[in-house]
Write a protein that holds these residues in place. Sequence first.
Motif, PDB file in Angstrom:
ATOM      1  N   THR A   1      13.648  70.856  20.213  1.00  0.00           N
ATOM      2  CA  THR A   1      13.271  70.131  18.997  1.00  0.00           C
ATOM      3  C   THR A   1      14.330  70.257  17.907  1.00  0.00           C
ATOM      4  OG1 THR A   1      12.082  72.066  18.168  1.00  0.00           O
ATOM      5  CG2 THR A   1      10.825  70.479  19.481  1.00  0.00           C
ATOM      6  N   ASN A   2      15.525  70.694  18.263  1.00  0.00           N
ATOM      7  CA  ASN A   2      16.521  71.058  17.255  1.00  0.00           C
ATOM      8  C   ASN A   2      17.564  69.988  16.947  1.00  0.00           C
ATOM      9  OD1 ASN A   2      15.444  73.727  17.074  1.00  0.00           O
ATOM     10  ND2 ASN A   2      16.516  74.249  18.971  1.00  0.00           N
ATOM     11  N   PHE A   3      17.611  68.899  17.716  1.00  0.00           N
ATOM     12  CA  PHE A   3      18.719  67.956  17.578  1.00  0.00           C
ATOM     13  C   PHE A   3      18.546  67.028  16.375  1.00  0.00           C
ATOM     14  CE2 PHE A   3      21.282  64.224  18.564  1.00  0.00           C
ATOM     15  CZ  PHE A   3      22.478  64.810  18.952  1.00  0.00           C
ATOM     16  N   PHE A   4      17.369  66.398  16.272  1.00  0.00           N
ATOM     17  CA  PHE A   4      17.144  65.431  15.198  1.00  0.00           C
ATOM     18  C   PHE A   4      16.419  66.084  14.029  1.00  0.00           C
ATOM     19  CE2 PHE A   4      17.086  62.810  19.126  1.00  0.00           C
ATOM     20  CZ  PHE A   4      18.201  62.046  18.868  1.00  0.00           C
ATOM     21  N   LYS A   5      16.772  65.671  12.818  1.00  0.00           N
ATOM     22  CA  LYS A   5      16.076  66.136  11.629  1.00  0.00           C
ATOM     23  C   LYS A   5      14.830  65.293  11.405  1.00  0.00           C
ATOM     24  CE  LYS A   5      20.295  67.633   9.235  1.00  0.00           C
ATOM     25  NZ  LYS A   5      21.152  67.439   8.027  1.00  0.00           N
ATOM     26  N   ASP A   6      13.825  65.865  10.730  1.00  0.00           N
ATOM     27  CA  ASP A   6      12.643  65.091  10.373  1.00  0.00           C
ATOM     28  C   ASP A   6      13.051  63.904   9.504  1.00  0.00           C
ATOM     29  OD1 ASP A   6      10.982  66.706  11.783  1.00  0.00           O
ATOM     30  OD2 ASP A   6      10.093  67.712  10.045  1.00  0.00           O
ATOM     31  N   ARG A   7      12.452  62.752   9.781  1.00  0.00           N
ATOM     32  CA  ARG A   7      12.840  61.511   9.112  1.00  0.00           C
ATOM     33  C   ARG A   7      11.967  61.263   7.891  1.00  0.00           C
ATOM     34  NH1 ARG A   7      13.714  58.513  14.962  1.00  0.00           N
ATOM     35  NH2 ARG A   7      15.852  59.221  15.257  1.00  0.00           N
ATOM     36  N   HIS A   8      12.300  61.931   6.795  1.00  0.00           N
ATOM     37  CA  HIS A   8      11.524  61.789   5.563  1.00  0.00           C
ATOM     38  C   HIS A   8      11.880  60.509   4.813  1.00  0.00           C
ATOM     39  CE1 HIS A   8       9.592  65.733   5.771  1.00  0.00           C
ATOM     40  NE2 HIS A   8      10.750  66.231   6.162  1.00  0.00           N
ATOM     41  N   TRP A   9      12.899  59.778   5.278  1.00  0.00           N
ATOM     42  CA  TRP A   9      13.337  58.562   4.584  1.00  0.00           C
ATOM     43  C   TRP A   9      12.517  57.334   4.951  1.00  0.00           C
ATOM     44  CZ3 TRP A   9      14.578  54.915   8.167  1.00  0.00           C
ATOM     45  CH2 TRP A   9      14.977  55.362   9.431  1.00  0.00           C
ATOM     46  N   THR A  10      11.684  57.429   5.974  1.00  0.00           N
ATOM     47  CA  THR A  10      11.068  56.215   6.520  1.00  0.00           C
ATOM     48  C   THR A  10      10.093  55.554   5.557  1.00  0.00           C
ATOM     49  OG1 THR A  10       9.522  57.694   7.659  1.00  0.00           O
ATOM     50  CG2 THR A  10      11.354  56.822   8.941  1.00  0.00           C
ATOM     51  N   SER A  11       9.283  56.336   4.849  1.00  0.00           N
ATOM     52  CA  SER A  11       8.342  55.717   3.910  1.00  0.00           C
ATOM     53  C   SER A  11       9.066  55.136   2.703  1.00  0.00           C
ATOM     54  CB  SER A  11       7.286  56.733   3.463  1.00  0.00           C
ATOM     55  OG  SER A  11       7.889  57.860   2.860  1.00  0.00           O
ATOM     56  N   ARG A  12      10.260  55.646   2.408  1.00  0.00           N
ATOM     57  CA  ARG A  12      11.072  55.076   1.329  1.00  0.00           C
ATOM     58  C   ARG A  12      11.649  53.724   1.735  1.00  0.00           C
ATOM     59  NH1 ARG A  12      14.668  58.741   1.202  1.00  0.00           N
ATOM     60  NH2 ARG A  12      16.350  57.653   2.284  1.00  0.00           N
ATOM     61  N   GLU A  13      12.083  53.622   2.980  1.00  0.00           N
ATOM     62  CA  GLU A  13      12.686  52.379   3.467  1.00  0.00           C
ATOM     63  C   GLU A  13      11.633  51.340   3.851  1.00  0.00           C
ATOM     64  OE1 GLU A  13      15.846  51.560   3.623  1.00  0.00           O
ATOM     65  OE2 GLU A  13      16.763  53.460   3.058  1.00  0.00           O
ATOM     66  N   PHE A  14      10.470  51.805   4.314  1.00  0.00           N
ATOM     67  CA  PHE A  14       9.418  50.898   4.786  1.00  0.00           C
ATOM     68  C   PHE A  14       8.128  51.206   4.029  1.00  0.00           C
ATOM     69  CE2 PHE A  14      12.110  51.441   8.709  1.00  0.00           C
ATOM     70  CZ  PHE A  14      12.634  50.153   8.722  1.00  0.00           C
ATOM     71  N   GLU A  15       7.856  50.426   3.002  1.00  0.00           N
ATOM     72  CA  GLU A  15       6.691  50.713   2.162  1.00  0.00           C
ATOM     73  C   GLU A  15       5.367  50.503   2.901  1.00  0.00           C
ATOM     74  OE1 GLU A  15       6.022  46.504  -0.198  1.00  0.00           O
ATOM     75  OE2 GLU A  15       7.367  47.979  -1.084  1.00  0.00           O
ATOM     76  N   GLU A  16       5.403  49.801   4.022  1.00  0.00           N
ATOM     77  CA  GLU A  16       4.194  49.611   4.820  1.00  0.00           C
ATOM     78  C   GLU A  16       3.606  50.943   5.294  1.00  0.00           C
ATOM     79  OE1 GLU A  16       6.764  46.018   5.091  1.00  0.00           O
ATOM     80  OE2 GLU A  16       7.098  48.182   5.317  1.00  0.00           O
ATOM     81  N   LEU A  17       4.445  51.985   5.337  1.00  0.00           N
ATOM     82  CA  LEU A  17       4.005  53.291   5.824  1.00  0.00           C
ATOM     83  C   LEU A  17       3.507  54.192   4.703  1.00  0.00           C
ATOM     84  CD1 LEU A  17       6.989  53.876   8.269  1.00  0.00           C
ATOM     85  CD2 LEU A  17       4.667  53.196   8.887  1.00  0.00           C
ATOM     86  N   CYS A  18       3.562  53.719   3.456  1.00  0.00           N
ATOM     87  CA  CYS A  18       3.114  54.522   2.316  1.00  0.00           C
ATOM     88  C   CYS A  18       1.591  54.520   2.224  1.00  0.00           C
ATOM     89  CB  CYS A  18       3.700  53.972   1.016  1.00  0.00           C
ATOM     90  SG  CYS A  18       5.492  54.098   0.897  1.00  0.00           S
ATOM     91  N   ASN A  19       1.067  55.522   1.537  1.00  0.00           N
ATOM     92  CA  ASN A  19      -0.376  55.640   1.329  1.00  0.00           C
ATOM     93  C   ASN A  19      -0.776  54.733   0.176  1.00  0.00           C
ATOM     94  OD1 ASN A  19      -3.025  56.416   1.333  1.00  0.00           O
ATOM     95  ND2 ASN A  19      -2.660  58.487   0.543  1.00  0.00           N
TER      96      ASN A  19
END
Length: 300
Positions: A77-95
Amino acid sequence: MSESYGCSDTSIRQPTKDMSGLATHAMQTTGHYARTLTDEERHKLGKDTVVVSAFKQDKLEQEAKKNWDLFYKRNTTNFFKDRHWTSREFEELCNQNDHQKTVLEVGCGVGNFVFPLLQENPSLYFYACDFSPRAVQFVQKHPLYQEDRCKAFQCDLTKDQLTNNVPESGVDIVTMIFVMSAIHPDKMADAVRNVHKVLKPGGCVLFRDYGLYDHAMLRFTLGHKLDTNFYVRQDGTRAYYFSEEYLRDLFTSVGFDVVSNEYILRETVNKKEGLCVPRVFVQAKFIKRTSTRTSTCSSR
């Protein structure tokens, strides 16, 4: 080291057809509007005309699952970082409200996309699938994995029917984040058709992947080219680099309309080596065609 970007006076030949039947643009002499090639880069690409033998290409296709499984065995689980940018780029994923949205992530890896969003947005329910059985096991063993909010399963998107695990026309959003580039171009349309079946009419595909003339594409040495814009890495995994035109044709041919489709420019900085390299991604939103105008996809 920095690279200047801007519109370039490109000389583009007419699109040709690859084996999948989709238009793919022949080599552009100076790049595209988002990435101007240097003389050295143009010369390097111009020399790279010999593709890997058909025998080796068939072997890579047959061993694709094994190669990705070995990738996750080596890197866990060490290669990719958590993708915290996705809700910023895609507002459809926001609460945005209390209405629950159902999301399918194809190519979920070890959960770097799913778990940050499950924490940020309690109104999301996730289906998550990956080609690699080992990656799916990592997701299922994650401390945040709860079956009442997420269902993870193994799937070859090009031949296994998603409807075996996901209700037909049952999801609001499908995310395809750095997954299509790993699929052979001949099979990409099959993957998109598979996604189309489980998306609700008016539902949205959120897409991000490697763009044409990304730095990673230009780093390949001779002997790694499989086809136009398609390469093999040292570990046997493969990568396709998308043009806006190819991506548009791929989705519209299967029954999607384009909301947005553009190159995204980023810079990767290696402070230790004093390098700053240009990255080119393609980011897009597509909606499943419907007789009404209702859509879960923002026009942004």
